[in-house]
Design a protein around this motif. Structure first.
Motif, mmCIF file in Angstrom:
data_model
loop_
_atom_site.group_PDB
_atom_site.id
_atom_site.type_symbol
_atom_site.label_atom_id
_atom_site.label_comp_id
_atom_site.label_asym_id
_atom_site.label_seq_id
_atom_site.Cartn_x
_atom_site.Cartn_y
_atom_site.Cartn_z
ATOM 1 N N GLY A 160 -80.351 95.501 -85.862
ATOM 2 C CA GLY A 160 -81.278 94.706 -86.663
ATOM 3 C C GLY A 160 -82.688 94.737 -86.085
ATOM 4 O O GLY A 160 -83.676 94.885 -86.826
ATOM 5 N N CYS A 204 -76.374 93.559 -91.178
ATOM 6 C CA CYS A 204 -76.347 93.254 -89.743
ATOM 7 C C CYS A 204 -76.087 91.762 -89.503
ATOM 8 O O CYS A 204 -75.306 91.396 -88.610
ATOM 9 N N ALA A 205 -76.721 90.916 -90.300
ATOM 10 C CA ALA A 205 -76.519 89.468 -90.147
ATOM 11 C C ALA A 205 -75.076 89.086 -90.476
ATOM 12 O O ALA A 205 -74.471 88.248 -89.792
ATOM 13 N N VAL A 259 -72.425 87.246 -87.960
ATOM 14 C CA VAL A 259 -71.842 85.942 -88.287
ATOM 15 C C VAL A 259 -70.320 86.022 -88.390
ATOM 16 O O VAL A 259 -69.601 85.171 -87.847
ATOM 17 N N LEU A 317 -76.815 93.203 -83.671
ATOM 18 C CA LEU A 317 -78.046 92.526 -83.265
ATOM 19 C C LEU A 317 -79.110 93.543 -82.845
ATOM 20 O O LEU A 317 -80.263 93.465 -83.286
ATOM 21 N N LEU A 375 -80.620 94.468 -93.098
ATOM 22 C CA LEU A 375 -80.646 93.230 -92.298
ATOM 23 C C LEU A 375 -79.555 92.265 -92.738
ATOM 24 O O LEU A 375 -78.954 91.571 -91.905
#
Length: 133
Positions: A40, A58-59, A63, A37, A55
């Motif tokens: 990002g 990172c996402a 998740v 987080l 990104l």
């Protein structure tokens, strides 16, 4: 160099030790999620090349890491050979008991014969009944 202690027992690790190691793995994975987080946010502010790819990575970490952390934290250590052998023996005993029960049900019991005599009486029906009053 640190020597490893000699293992003199077949006992499994204590529940407290197992819990502690699972907690450490969980906190580590959630820390990596927090770093994803923060990373990002830093990447967006710096406008690095291939920003979309970074990104997305990172996402994905944010998740999927919580899901994996929960699965790993709830997992127990693998069974030893002795535990697996005991489970297999218990399953075999259960299977034998089921086969024996099925065989016992297949044997036909002796039929039950009820013998009764029919007695005819000349008394009218209801003579022995009590009447109110």
């Amino acid at each position: 160099m640190k020597k490893q202690p000699v293992l003199i027992t077949d006992a499994a690790r204590s529940q407290g030790d197992q819990l502690r190691s699972r907690e450490i793995r969980y906190v580590t994975m959630m820390g990596i999620r927090a770093l994803c987080l923060i990373l990002g946010g830093v990447l967006i502010s710096l406008r690095v090349p291939l920003l979309a790819l970074w990104l997305i990575l990172c996402a994905a970490g944010m998740v999927f890491l919580p899901w994996a952390a929960v699965l790993i934290a709830n997992d127990r250590p693998p069974k030893s050979k002795a535990e697996r052998a005991a489970d297999a023996a218990a399953r075999e005993d259960y299977r034998r008991a089921l086969i024996q029960a099925a065989a016992a049900e297949q044997t036909t019991p002796e039929p039950i014969i009820i013998d009764a005599e029919i007695v005819e009486t000349n008394e009218p029906a209801g003579k022995n009944e009590r009447r109110p009053g």
